[in-house]
Motif scaffolding. Structure first.
Motif, PDB file in Angstrom:
ATOM      1  N   ARG A 116      41.780  28.789  40.495  1.00 45.62           N
ATOM      2  CA  ARG A 116      40.739  29.777  40.819  1.00 45.62           C
ATOM      3  C   ARG A 116      40.328  30.559  39.577  1.00 45.62           C
ATOM      4  O   ARG A 116      39.134  30.775  39.335  1.00 45.62           O
ATOM      5  N   LEU A 117      41.307  30.971  38.788  1.00 48.33           N
ATOM      6  CA  LEU A 117      40.999  31.709  37.568  1.00 48.33           C
ATOM      7  C   LEU A 117      40.269  30.830  36.555  1.00 48.33           C
ATOM      8  O   LEU A 117      39.365  31.299  35.859  1.00 48.33           O
ATOM      9  N   ALA A 118      40.654  29.567  36.462  1.00 50.27           N
ATOM     10  CA  ALA A 118      40.042  28.661  35.489  1.00 50.27           C
ATOM     11  C   ALA A 118      38.566  28.423  35.776  1.00 50.27           C
ATOM     12  O   ALA A 118      37.783  28.159  34.869  1.00 50.27           O
ATOM     13  N   THR A 119      38.181  28.550  37.029  1.00 47.72           N
ATOM     14  CA  THR A 119      36.775  28.311  37.373  1.00 47.72           C
ATOM     15  C   THR A 119      35.983  29.591  37.627  1.00 47.72           C
ATOM     16  O   THR A 119      34.787  29.624  37.378  1.00 47.72           O
ATOM     17  N   ASN A 120      36.635  30.639  38.106  1.00 49.34           N
ATOM     18  CA  ASN A 120      35.903  31.820  38.558  1.00 49.34           C
ATOM     19  C   ASN A 120      36.117  33.091  37.753  1.00 49.34           C
ATOM     20  O   ASN A 120      35.465  34.098  38.031  1.00 49.34           O
ATOM     21  N   ALA A 121      37.030  33.106  36.812  1.00 51.28           N
ATOM     22  CA  ALA A 121      37.336  34.345  36.083  1.00 51.28           C
ATOM     23  C   ALA A 121      36.127  34.805  35.271  1.00 51.28           C
ATOM     24  O   ALA A 121      35.447  34.007  34.631  1.00 51.28           O
ATOM     25  N   ASN A 122      35.867  36.088  35.308  1.00 45.90           N
ATOM     26  CA  ASN A 122      34.769  36.669  34.540  1.00 45.90           C
ATOM     27  C   ASN A 122      35.100  36.747  33.053  1.00 45.90           C
ATOM     28  O   ASN A 122      34.239  36.557  32.210  1.00 45.90           O
ATOM     29  N   ASP A 123      36.354  37.032  32.743  1.00 47.96           N
ATOM     30  CA  ASP A 123      36.786  37.175  31.364  1.00 47.96           C
ATOM     31  C   ASP A 123      37.029  35.797  30.748  1.00 47.96           C
ATOM     32  O   ASP A 123      37.778  34.986  31.303  1.00 47.96           O
ATOM     33  N   ASN A 124      36.409  35.546  29.611  1.00 50.01           N
ATOM     34  CA  ASN A 124      36.524  34.243  28.955  1.00 50.01           C
ATOM     35  C   ASN A 124      37.956  33.953  28.524  1.00 50.01           C
ATOM     36  O   ASN A 124      38.429  32.827  28.630  1.00 50.01           O
ATOM     37  N   GLY A 125      38.679  34.963  28.054  1.00 45.39           N
ATOM     38  CA  GLY A 125      40.068  34.777  27.640  1.00 45.39           C
ATOM     39  C   GLY A 125      40.966  34.388  28.799  1.00 45.39           C
ATOM     40  O   GLY A 125      41.822  33.508  28.675  1.00 45.39           O
ATOM     41  N   VAL A 126      40.778  35.044  29.935  1.00 49.10           N
ATOM     42  CA  VAL A 126      41.562  34.720  31.127  1.00 49.10           C
ATOM     43  C   VAL A 126      41.239  33.296  31.572  1.00 49.10           C
ATOM     44  O   VAL A 126      42.136  32.514  31.898  1.00 49.10           O
ATOM     45  N   ARG A 127      39.968  32.956  31.573  1.00 44.71           N
ATOM     46  CA  ARG A 127      39.541  31.616  32.001  1.00 44.71           C
ATOM     47  C   ARG A 127      40.147  30.547  31.086  1.00 44.71           C
ATOM     48  O   ARG A 127      40.675  29.540  31.548  1.00 44.71           O
TER      49      ARG A 127
END
Length: 171
Positions: A116-127
């Motif tokens: 979910r984070l890999a596709t939907n995270a707003n922050d580029n670093g988190v993604r």
């Protein structure tokens, strides 16, 4: 002291007093030096405090506490909090930290959260970090730990790795 702080945070009429009492409660719940309790209990305390968090600062404090004590219940709670736009960035970071810590003990839950984070995270670093961790789940490489006997090492690795659809023989 925690029940008194919670009661004060719940009943106080003045917003500043409420915020201070809630901060005290959260800090006590996260104090690992004085309270030797399981992460599940800390998550339960923080979940109990979350409805009292009216300000974004209060929610950020709770998110930091949840990230410090990784637990599957905490991950679910952080994902729920991430729906709040005011703390979405902090919730994504906390979610990444918890999922990373749960990779070994709860791989299915961690993988779903990381996807979910890999596709939907707003922050580029988190993604980017989530995508890197997801690659660990999709990698075809397997590893077996050291064995006591060098003669058995090849047999153990060959047997274990041959159970995959594309066997890899290791000597």
């Amino acid at each position: 002291m925690m029940p008194d702080m919670f009661k004060l945070a719940h009943d106080a009429g003045e917003p500043n007093l409420r915020a201070l009492a809630l901060e005290g409660y959260v800090r006590l719940a996260c104090d690992h030096e004085r309270l030797n309790v399981a992460p599940q209990q800390r998550v339960a305390w923080l979940k109990h405090a979350l409805p009292l968090a009216a300000r974004a600062e209060d929610k950020r404090l709770i998110l930091a506490g949840l990230a410090a004590y990784p637990h599957p219940d905490g991950l679910k709670l952080v994902e729920k909090v991430s729906e709040d736009a005011a703390v979405k960035a902090e919730a994504e970071i906390a979610c990444l930290q918890i999922a990373r810590a749960l990779v070994a003990s709860q791989p299915g839950l961690a993988e779903a959260s990381l996807n979910r984070l890999a596709t939907n995270a707003n922050d580029n670093g988190v993604r980017t970090n989530a995508q890197a961790l997801v690659k660990q789940f999709t990698s075809r490489w397997l590893c077996a730990g050291p064995t006591a006997s060098p003669a058995k090492r090849g047999a153990i690795c060959s047997t274990w790795l041959s159970r995959r659809s594309n066997p890899v023989w290791v000597r």
